[in-house]
Write a protein that holds these residues in place. Sequence first.
Motif, PDB file in Angstrom:
ATOM      1  N   ILE A 449       0.917  -1.265   0.055  1.00 20.02           N
ATOM      2  CA  ILE A 449       0.115   0.101   0.008  1.00 20.02           C
ATOM      3  C   ILE A 449       1.033   1.250   0.051  1.00 20.02           C
ATOM      4  CG2 ILE A 449      -1.883   1.270   1.259  1.00 20.02           C
ATOM      5  CD1 ILE A 449      -2.639  -1.430   2.540  1.00 20.02           C
ATOM      6  N   LYS A 450       1.782   1.042   0.835  1.00 19.26           N
ATOM      7  CA  LYS A 450       2.859   2.402   0.567  1.00 19.26           C
ATOM      8  C   LYS A 450       3.380   2.538  -0.612  1.00 19.26           C
ATOM      9  CE  LYS A 450       7.425   3.208   3.130  1.00 19.26           C
ATOM     10  NZ  LYS A 450       8.246   2.724   3.982  1.00 19.26           N
ATOM     11  N   GLU A 487      -9.147   3.566   8.578  1.00 19.26           N
ATOM     12  CA  GLU A 487      -8.046   2.545   8.356  1.00 19.26           C
ATOM     13  C   GLU A 487      -7.180   3.533   7.551  1.00 19.26           C
ATOM     14  OE1 GLU A 487     -10.347  -1.745   8.434  1.00 19.26           O
ATOM     15  OE2 GLU A 487     -10.027  -0.606   6.609  1.00 19.26           O
ATOM     16  N   MET A 488      -7.571   4.194   6.585  1.00 21.70           N
ATOM     17  CA  MET A 488      -6.515   5.330   5.689  1.00 21.70           C
ATOM     18  C   MET A 488      -6.055   6.259   6.396  1.00 21.70           C
ATOM     19  SD  MET A 488      -5.712   5.398   2.804  1.00 21.70           S
ATOM     20  CE  MET A 488      -4.952   6.583   1.472  1.00 21.70           C
ATOM     21  N   ASP A 489      -6.664   6.854   7.595  1.00 25.77           N
ATOM     22  CA  ASP A 489      -6.073   7.598   8.326  1.00 25.77           C
ATOM     23  C   ASP A 489      -4.902   7.413   9.170  1.00 25.77           C
ATOM     24  OD1 ASP A 489      -7.775   9.552   7.404  1.00 25.77           O
ATOM     25  OD2 ASP A 489      -9.154   9.675   9.299  1.00 25.77           O
ATOM     26  N   THR A 490      -5.209   6.152   9.647  1.00 22.00           N
ATOM     27  CA  THR A 490      -3.975   5.596  10.505  1.00 22.00           C
ATOM     28  C   THR A 490      -2.936   4.966   9.397  1.00 22.00           C
ATOM     29  OG1 THR A 490      -5.555   4.143  12.151  1.00 22.00           O
ATOM     30  CG2 THR A 490      -3.438   3.286  11.897  1.00 22.00           C
ATOM     31  N   MET A 491      -3.019   4.568   8.215  1.00 25.14           N
ATOM     32  CA  MET A 491      -2.162   4.379   7.202  1.00 25.14           C
ATOM     33  C   MET A 491      -1.226   5.660   7.022  1.00 25.14           C
ATOM     34  SD  MET A 491      -0.991   1.796   5.410  1.00 25.14           S
ATOM     35  CE  MET A 491       0.280   1.863   4.339  1.00 25.14           C
ATOM     36  N   LEU A 492      -1.981   6.561   6.742  1.00 25.12           N
ATOM     37  CA  LEU A 492      -1.225   7.965   6.608  1.00 25.12           C
ATOM     38  C   LEU A 492      -0.586   8.450   7.687  1.00 25.12           C
ATOM     39  CD1 LEU A 492      -3.995   9.669   4.205  1.00 25.12           C
ATOM     40  CD2 LEU A 492      -1.948   8.555   3.406  1.00 25.12           C
ATOM     41  N   ILE A 494       1.048   6.823   9.956  1.00 27.86           N
ATOM     42  CA  ILE A 494       2.238   6.109  10.081  1.00 27.86           C
ATOM     43  C   ILE A 494       3.142   6.589   9.124  1.00 27.86           C
ATOM     44  CG2 ILE A 494       3.270   3.648   9.732  1.00 27.86           C
ATOM     45  CD1 ILE A 494       0.332   2.594  10.559  1.00 27.86           C
ATOM     46  N   LEU A 495       2.724   6.932   7.916  1.00 28.05           N
ATOM     47  CA  LEU A 495       3.832   7.297   6.952  1.00 28.05           C
ATOM     48  C   LEU A 495       4.128   8.779   7.086  1.00 28.05           C
ATOM     49  CD1 LEU A 495       1.976   5.756   3.822  1.00 28.05           C
ATOM     50  CD2 LEU A 495       3.928   4.984   4.877  1.00 28.05           C
ATOM     51  N   VAL A 496       3.251   9.589   7.734  1.00 32.09           N
ATOM     52  CA  VAL A 496       3.708  10.867   8.231  1.00 32.09           C
ATOM     53  C   VAL A 496       4.779  10.563   9.192  1.00 32.09           C
ATOM     54  CG1 VAL A 496       3.050  13.076   9.043  1.00 32.09           C
ATOM     55  CG2 VAL A 496       1.527  11.908   7.221  1.00 32.09           C
ATOM     56  N   LYS A 497       4.488   9.924  10.021  1.00 30.92           N
ATOM     57  CA  LYS A 497       5.369   9.649  11.312  1.00 30.92           C
ATOM     58  C   LYS A 497       6.817   9.364  10.842  1.00 30.92           C
ATOM     59  CE  LYS A 497       5.614   7.688  15.979  1.00 30.92           C
ATOM     60  NZ  LYS A 497       4.868   6.903  16.876  1.00 30.92           N
ATOM     61  N   GLU A 498       6.452   8.350   9.707  1.00 27.14           N
ATOM     62  CA  GLU A 498       7.889   7.635   9.183  1.00 27.14           C
ATOM     63  C   GLU A 498       8.623   8.923   8.311  1.00 27.14           C
ATOM     64  OE1 GLU A 498       6.981   4.233   7.352  1.00 27.14           O
ATOM     65  OE2 GLU A 498       6.757   3.237   9.063  1.00 27.14           O
ATOM     66  N   LYS A 499       8.181  10.074   8.178  1.00 23.27           N
ATOM     67  CA  LYS A 499       8.522  11.101   7.242  1.00 23.27           C
ATOM     68  C   LYS A 499       8.596  10.703   5.801  1.00 23.27           C
ATOM     69  CE  LYS A 499      11.119  13.575  10.712  1.00 23.27           C
ATOM     70  NZ  LYS A 499      12.329  14.179  11.328  1.00 23.27           N
ATOM     71  N   GLU A 503       1.244  15.870   5.504  1.00 22.20           N
ATOM     72  CA  GLU A 503      -0.143  16.365   5.516  1.00 22.20           C
ATOM     73  C   GLU A 503      -0.227  18.001   6.066  1.00 22.20           C
ATOM     74  OE1 GLU A 503      -4.426  15.241   7.333  1.00 22.20           O
ATOM     75  OE2 GLU A 503      -2.705  14.244   7.909  1.00 22.20           O
ATOM     76  N   ASN A 504      -0.960  18.679   4.944  1.00 24.08           N
ATOM     77  CA  ASN A 504      -1.333  19.740   5.345  1.00 24.08           C
ATOM     78  C   ASN A 504      -2.713  20.048   4.795  1.00 24.08           C
ATOM     79  OD1 ASN A 504      -0.924  22.665   5.960  1.00 24.08           O
ATOM     80  ND2 ASN A 504      -0.294  23.146   3.860  1.00 24.08           N
ATOM     81  N   ASN A 505      -3.424  20.566   5.670  1.00 25.68           N
ATOM     82  CA  ASN A 505      -4.939  20.780   5.423  1.00 25.68           C
ATOM     83  C   ASN A 505      -5.505  19.881   4.525  1.00 25.68           C
ATOM     84  OD1 ASN A 505      -4.938  23.517   6.698  1.00 25.68           O
ATOM     85  ND2 ASN A 505      -4.106  24.463   4.821  1.00 25.68           N
ATOM     86  N   ASN A 506      -5.556  18.413   5.162  1.00 26.47           N
ATOM     87  CA  ASN A 506      -6.119  17.544   4.531  1.00 26.47           C
ATOM     88  C   ASN A 506      -5.509  17.077   3.205  1.00 26.47           C
ATOM     89  OD1 ASN A 506      -7.990  15.444   5.214  1.00 26.47           O
ATOM     90  ND2 ASN A 506      -9.575  16.482   3.855  1.00 26.47           N
ATOM     91  N   LEU A 507      -4.378  17.599   2.684  1.00 21.91           N
ATOM     92  CA  LEU A 507      -3.743  17.526   1.477  1.00 21.91           C
ATOM     93  C   LEU A 507      -2.275  16.764   1.700  1.00 21.91           C
ATOM     94  CD1 LEU A 507      -4.077  20.815  -0.316  1.00 21.91           C
ATOM     95  CD2 LEU A 507      -5.426  18.697  -0.607  1.00 21.91           C
ATOM     96  N   ILE A 508      -2.329  15.508   0.949  1.00 22.89           N
ATOM     97  CA  ILE A 508      -1.185  14.652   1.335  1.00 22.89           C
ATOM     98  C   ILE A 508      -0.206  14.850   0.038  1.00 22.89           C
ATOM     99  CG2 ILE A 508      -0.525  12.052   1.792  1.00 22.89           C
ATOM    100  CD1 ILE A 508      -2.086  13.183   3.826  1.00 22.89           C
ATOM    101  N   SER A 509       1.025  14.802   0.417  1.00 27.04           N
ATOM    102  CA  SER A 509       2.183  15.123  -0.624  1.00 27.04           C
ATOM    103  C   SER A 509       3.562  14.096  -0.050  1.00 27.04           C
ATOM    104  CB  SER A 509       2.517  16.682  -0.458  1.00 27.04           C
ATOM    105  OG  SER A 509       3.132  16.908   0.438  1.00 27.04           O
TER     106      SER A 509
END
Length: 645
Positions: A449-450, A487-492, A494-499, A503-509
């Motif tokens: 998924i990552k 589930e998607m929020d948790t997935m994201l 984790i990936l934000v925490k792992e750098k 995420e900024n204003n509900n936008l993912i980059s």
Amino acid sequence: MTKNIIIGTAGHVDHGKSTLIKALTGDETDRLAAEKERGISIEPGFSHLENDKTNSENLRLGIVDVPGHEKFVNKMLAAAGGVDLALIVIAADEGVMPQTLEHLAILDLLEVEKAIIVLTKIELVDKEWTDLIELDLKDQFKGSFAAKADIVRVDSETGKGIAALKDLIIETALQMKKRQKSEIPYYPIDRVFTLKGFGTVVTGTLFSGEIKAGEELALYPMEKTIKIRSLENHGQEVEKVEAGSRVGINIGGLEKSEIEKGNIITTPDSLLKSKFFEAELKILENLNFTIKNGDSIHFHTAALDTTGKIYLYNKKEAFPGEKVYVKLVLAEKAALFFKQKYIIRRFSPMQTIGGGEILELDPPPRRKVSEHKIMTDLDNLKKADLKEAVEIFIRKKENSAAEIKFLKKKSALKNEKLKSILDDLVKEAKIIELRTDKSYIHYQDFEKIKEDILKIINAYHKKFELRAGLKKEELRSKIDFSLNKKEMDTMLEILVKEKVLKENNNLISEFAFKISLTKDLLAIKNKILKLYQKNLFNPPAKEEIVEQYENGASIFNYLVDNNYLVQINSELYFDQEVYSQLKIILNNYFQKNESLSLAEFRDLIGSSRRYALPLLKKLEELKLLKRKEDLRYPTNKLEKIKKSD
């Protein structure tokens, strides 16, 4: 602590099984008139062995006496599933007979833990003959679970050897393992009847878990709710029974006609029910026929006796003595558990084919999966302990997270035990918990998924260089895996925490992504902002901006994504200062006025109805204003702002 052991007889018809039980316990297990008239057992009989030794050791020994006639092997199978210790009964005057060997093979396939061989009717023959019978049975039992079993010589009529047999049974039982209590209750019904003044009563052996009087359970495969009115074990009413107990249950909520032999009593919503199972099959060596794809069979497990068909994996025909993986398609739905033992018999003429363990409950469609891959999967399940099996169940959950209720049905474990296993797998980084105590994915799926997310985000950045990122919901809809919002929020997270992401204003980059404006684009950005700042309450339409400038759409989206412009509704955008300016204007206004009309607000900001009404509605959404009929009033929120100013 009480230890429950089920003892079961086995052996050829008329070798003295029922007479032996009477000598051991004093109970007559043949209860039917036809049984007494013909002198053979037709239905399983039940008793228990109790003396000072069992009482002092807290040992409960239930006894199941099975029919020995070849016509009643199905009855024997209904009782044999819950047996821990087998008494293999052989008459000294006849020796090992066909049903002795068939019963032995069945007990072997069911992996009964221990056996004691009982030579009966020894008064009918001399010692030399009995010695020869012992040598013969040792030769014929070679390679079976009873190969090294103790042999006791008895005569049930005179009582000779019975005391020694009782002692051996008790000592053997004390050395045996206690059944697991970490699993859900699994109680196959082998008898159902009504008692005057009580109503519906069922009997059976509790394979696993425990049952308490007064609790609500479920009857499978119908999944009907039942109430446990009372429990009887060894002739006494008890409040609770544990795995390995013979128990009678007085049921509330159902009539006798609604219950069938082979039904299961268990915890509600705890078992998978299906007609389809995958399993390992051990084929008996002494067959004189082969097993072919699509053969009709009789299927037996616990107290269930039904029919079905057998399909072989990776071959069209299987031979005596082989171990193969098979798919079983039953005539009716059954509720089984992982690694439950089963026996299959030939459809006609009736003959035991073999048996094994259920490995995959309600398997997924296999049309696009190679048979080699299926066999590898089943081989892994065969070797797995419960912890490894739970990990496999999560890994095999295709394109979605495994919910705990699904894993409970797959594993037949209590919530506490299952949660403990899941916690261990999380600590070992083998699985990821996506919703607390609710859903999990395997680490291999997490990595897939990552990778999928990074490909989608990377493609998005290339296509929209000035966009800050992709909206969460849009990203969720694009990944090749079904995750709900949490589930998607948790997935994201984790990936934000792992750098990996940001995420900024509900936008993912991507974590390292930055928007770089060229000198020309920066100039356009500033021109657009000045237009909106100059016309704070009468802003230009988005379409005007997009058409007026080259790359207008990209620049406009950039301004929105980075909060230079705020969107009021689907059509209107304002400079980011609009709210702070409105708060000042409203605070000043309400120092002298109690209420505000749309017309007054329009004049106050020097705008038109087109802009004034959406702004008023937005201020209501932000709870800065409240509406009564056609007027607006300040809220506590606005008043607090006023006081702080």
